[in-house]
Design a protein around this motif. Structure first.
Motif, PDB file in Angstrom:
ATOM      1  N   GLN A  91       0.859  -1.184   0.000  1.00  0.00           N
ATOM      2  CA  GLN A  91       0.000   0.000   0.000  1.00  0.00           C
ATOM      3  C   GLN A  91       0.894   1.233   0.000  1.00  0.00           C
ATOM      4  O   GLN A  91       2.052   1.168   0.416  1.00  0.00           O
ATOM      5  N   SER A  95       0.357   3.653   1.888  1.00  0.00           N
ATOM      6  CA  SER A  95       0.182   4.286   3.201  1.00  0.00           C
ATOM      7  C   SER A  95       1.504   4.575   3.914  1.00  0.00           C
ATOM      8  O   SER A  95       1.588   5.513   4.713  1.00  0.00           O
ATOM      9  N   GLN A 112       2.890   8.074   4.089  1.00  0.00           N
ATOM     10  CA  GLN A 112       2.431   8.940   5.192  1.00  0.00           C
ATOM     11  C   GLN A 112       3.502   9.047   6.271  1.00  0.00           C
ATOM     12  O   GLN A 112       3.802  10.133   6.772  1.00  0.00           O
ATOM     13  N   ARG A 170       0.873  -7.033  -4.431  1.00  0.00           N
ATOM     14  CA  ARG A 170       0.257  -8.009  -3.526  1.00  0.00           C
ATOM     15  C   ARG A 170       0.288  -9.395  -4.137  1.00  0.00           C
ATOM     16  O   ARG A 170       0.187  -9.531  -5.355  1.00  0.00           O
ATOM     17  N   GLN A 225      -1.760   2.990  -6.496  1.00  0.00           N
ATOM     18  CA  GLN A 225      -2.626   3.647  -5.508  1.00  0.00           C
ATOM     19  C   GLN A 225      -2.279   5.123  -5.418  1.00  0.00           C
ATOM     20  O   GLN A 225      -1.186   5.548  -5.802  1.00  0.00           O
ATOM     21  N   GLU A 270      -2.287   7.770  -2.270  1.00  0.00           N
ATOM     22  CA  GLU A 270      -2.506   7.986  -0.850  1.00  0.00           C
ATOM     23  C   GLU A 270      -2.760   9.467  -0.622  1.00  0.00           C
ATOM     24  O   GLU A 270      -2.207  10.307  -1.337  1.00  0.00           O
ATOM     25  N   THR A 322      -6.347   4.029  10.934  1.00  0.00           N
ATOM     26  CA  THR A 322      -7.345   5.103  11.064  1.00  0.00           C
ATOM     27  C   THR A 322      -8.420   4.700  12.064  1.00  0.00           C
ATOM     28  O   THR A 322      -8.748   3.531  12.210  1.00  0.00           O
ATOM     29  N   GLY A 361     -10.675   3.774   0.582  1.00  0.00           N
ATOM     30  CA  GLY A 361     -10.693   3.607   2.027  1.00  0.00           C
ATOM     31  C   GLY A 361     -10.173   4.887   2.658  1.00  0.00           C
ATOM     32  O   GLY A 361      -9.355   5.596   2.072  1.00  0.00           O
ATOM     33  N   ALA A 414      -6.776  10.500   6.415  1.00  0.00           N
ATOM     34  CA  ALA A 414      -6.007   9.863   5.346  1.00  0.00           C
ATOM     35  C   ALA A 414      -6.969   9.109   4.454  1.00  0.00           C
ATOM     36  O   ALA A 414      -8.088   8.781   4.849  1.00  0.00           O
ATOM     37  N   PHE A 415      -6.529   8.872   3.252  1.00  0.00           N
ATOM     38  CA  PHE A 415      -7.340   8.056   2.341  1.00  0.00           C
ATOM     39  C   PHE A 415      -6.424   7.358   1.347  1.00  0.00           C
ATOM     40  O   PHE A 415      -5.292   7.783   1.118  1.00  0.00           O
TER      41      PHE A 415
HETATM   42  N1  DAH Z   1      -4.008   1.311   2.449  1.00  0.00           N
HETATM   43  C1  DAH Z   1      -5.389   0.870   2.291  1.00  0.00           C
HETATM   44  C2  DAH Z   1      -5.441  -0.311   1.365  1.00  0.00           C
HETATM   45  O1  DAH Z   1      -4.530  -0.469   0.594  1.00  0.00           O
HETATM   46  C3  DAH Z   1      -6.233   1.978   1.757  1.00  0.00           C
HETATM   47  C4  DAH Z   1      -6.426   3.054   2.797  1.00  0.00           C
HETATM   48  C5  DAH Z   1      -7.475   2.985   3.664  1.00  0.00           C
HETATM   49  C6  DAH Z   1      -5.531   4.102   2.859  1.00  0.00           C
HETATM   50  C7  DAH Z   1      -7.686   3.961   4.606  1.00  0.00           C
HETATM   51  C8  DAH Z   1      -5.728   5.089   3.830  1.00  0.00           C
HETATM   52  C9  DAH Z   1      -6.813   4.999   4.705  1.00  0.00           C
HETATM   53  O2  DAH Z   1      -4.903   6.130   3.966  1.00  0.00           O
HETATM   54  O3  DAH Z   1      -6.984   5.967   5.617  1.00  0.00           O
HETATM   55  O4  DAH Z   1      -6.369  -1.044   1.390  1.00  0.00           O
END
Ligand code: DAH
Length: 353
Positions: free
Chosen positions: A184, A186, A189, A210, A224, A226, A267, A298, A321-322
């Protein structure tokens, strides 16, 4: 020899010389010798004054006839010799100048890159900047610092490729290597929070990996984006407003969004966001599996633990975050039913975008 006989002889000799010519240049030499300023036939025309007046019409006619015959023979031989010389030149040269040109195939940007830039642009417009992180990550950035310590069950949500440790240690499976291909974005961050204090507003696009078998909705390598916002007093309302704005900017102002409670380790609270189906507009169809909604990302409020681990005081700052799958956004925007179509490299498909 009579004048008429002389002219007949000249004609025969000239036609012979024309036939014997091997090149356009040789042929031109024959023409000059006979019809040029000092040419033999030209000489006869010039000396017409010395011909007896009663013979003049007769001789003039003969000279003219000979000229026409020679000119026609010259023209036809010239055509033949020119064609012969052209084909000889073409055979001798390695470049075939008669071959039609090959049109250049003009490339276009791949749909995945275009959508990635489109998403970045939307957030740049909101004052975010673009950040980047490594694709080969350590377990710490991909999991631990995101509130998923060793043996945390959430690690099972994403099947991970572990990378062989080049120091010679055994490789491959979890527990034997701390190095992995990020599952991911993430982890970016964490890199950003370690490097700067809030306010932080970033988006981070990039490849993730993955251990999944490719099917219509899974790829072992995908992309992705982020997002992370940390500031004083950010609330879930800011998160909702930002992502609703993003969905409408991306898919169109008539699309609706909904937030469903979900779980992510980093989160709290967490949610998944759905956007109303662009094909049936919420009625339910095959594309949205009858639900009227399509899941696109997400998100959640950054867990205080995550802030603390990266050196940010959760008493002072909060944030959201998303994470959004770029291939998924591309497919939803253009109603593409199978993620794999994006990577097949079929120009007939890719050219449409
Ligand atoms: N990293 C998550 C995934 O790959 C997606 C994600 C969900 C990123 C929530 C975020 C978050 O920053 O707050 O499934």
């Amino acid at each position: 020899m009579s004048l008429t006989d002389e002219l007949a002889l000249l004609q025969t000799q000239t036609l012979g010389a024309i036939e014997a010519s091997q090149s356009v240049a040789e042929l031109e030499a024959v023409r000059i010798a006979v019809l040029g300023k000092q040419g033999t036939l030209t000489g006869y025309l010039r000396s017409m004054g010395q011909v007896a007046p009663e013979m003049r019409a007769e001789v003039g006619k003969t000279v003219n006839t000979v000229r026409v015959v020679i000119e026609e023979a010259l023209a036809s031989a010239k055509q033949t010799l020119e064609a012969k010389e052209l084909s000889e030149r073409m055979l001798a040269s390695s470049v075939d100048i008669s071959m039609p040109g090959r049109a250049q195939q003009i490339g276009t940007r791949h749909l995945i890159n275009r959508i990635s830039d489109e998403i970045s642009e939307i957030f740049l417009g909101l004052g975010y900047r673009v950040a980047q992180g490594p694709e080969v990550e350590t377990d710490y950035y991909n999991f631990t610092a995101l509130n998923a310590p060793e043996d945390h069950p959430s690690r099972g949500m994403q099947d991970t490729f572990y990378v062989k440790d080049l120091s010679g240690d055994k490789s491959g499976v979890r527990g034997e290597s701390d190095v992995l291909l990020r599952t991911q974005t993430s982890g970016v961050q964490v890199h950003v929070m370690e490097g700067q204090q809030p306010p932080i507003y970033i988006v981070a696009p990039g490849k993730v990996y993955r251990r999944d078998v490719a099917d219509p909705s899974h790829l072992p390598q995908f992309t992705q984006m982020e997002g992370l916002a940390i500031d004083k007093g950010l609330t879930f309302g800011d998160l909702k407003g930002t992502l609703d704005y993003f969905c409408k900017a991306m898919f169109g102002p008539d699309r609706k969004t909904r937030f469903r409670a979900h779980y992510f380790p980093f989160t709290e609270p967490s949610a998944e966001v759905d956007v109303s189906c662009g094909i049936c507009h919420g009625e339910g169809c095959r594309f949205c599996k009858g639900t009227g909604w399509l899941e696109i990302l997400g998100c959640g409020m950054v867990d205080p633990n995550v802030l603390r681990m990266s050196g940010i005081d959760p008493e002072e700052y909060s944030g959201f975050a998303f994470g959004v799958g770029i291939e998924r956004v591309a497919c939803l925007k253009y109603n593409v039913p199978d993620l794999r179509m994006l990577l097949d490299g079929d120009m007939r498909f890719l050219r449409q975008f």
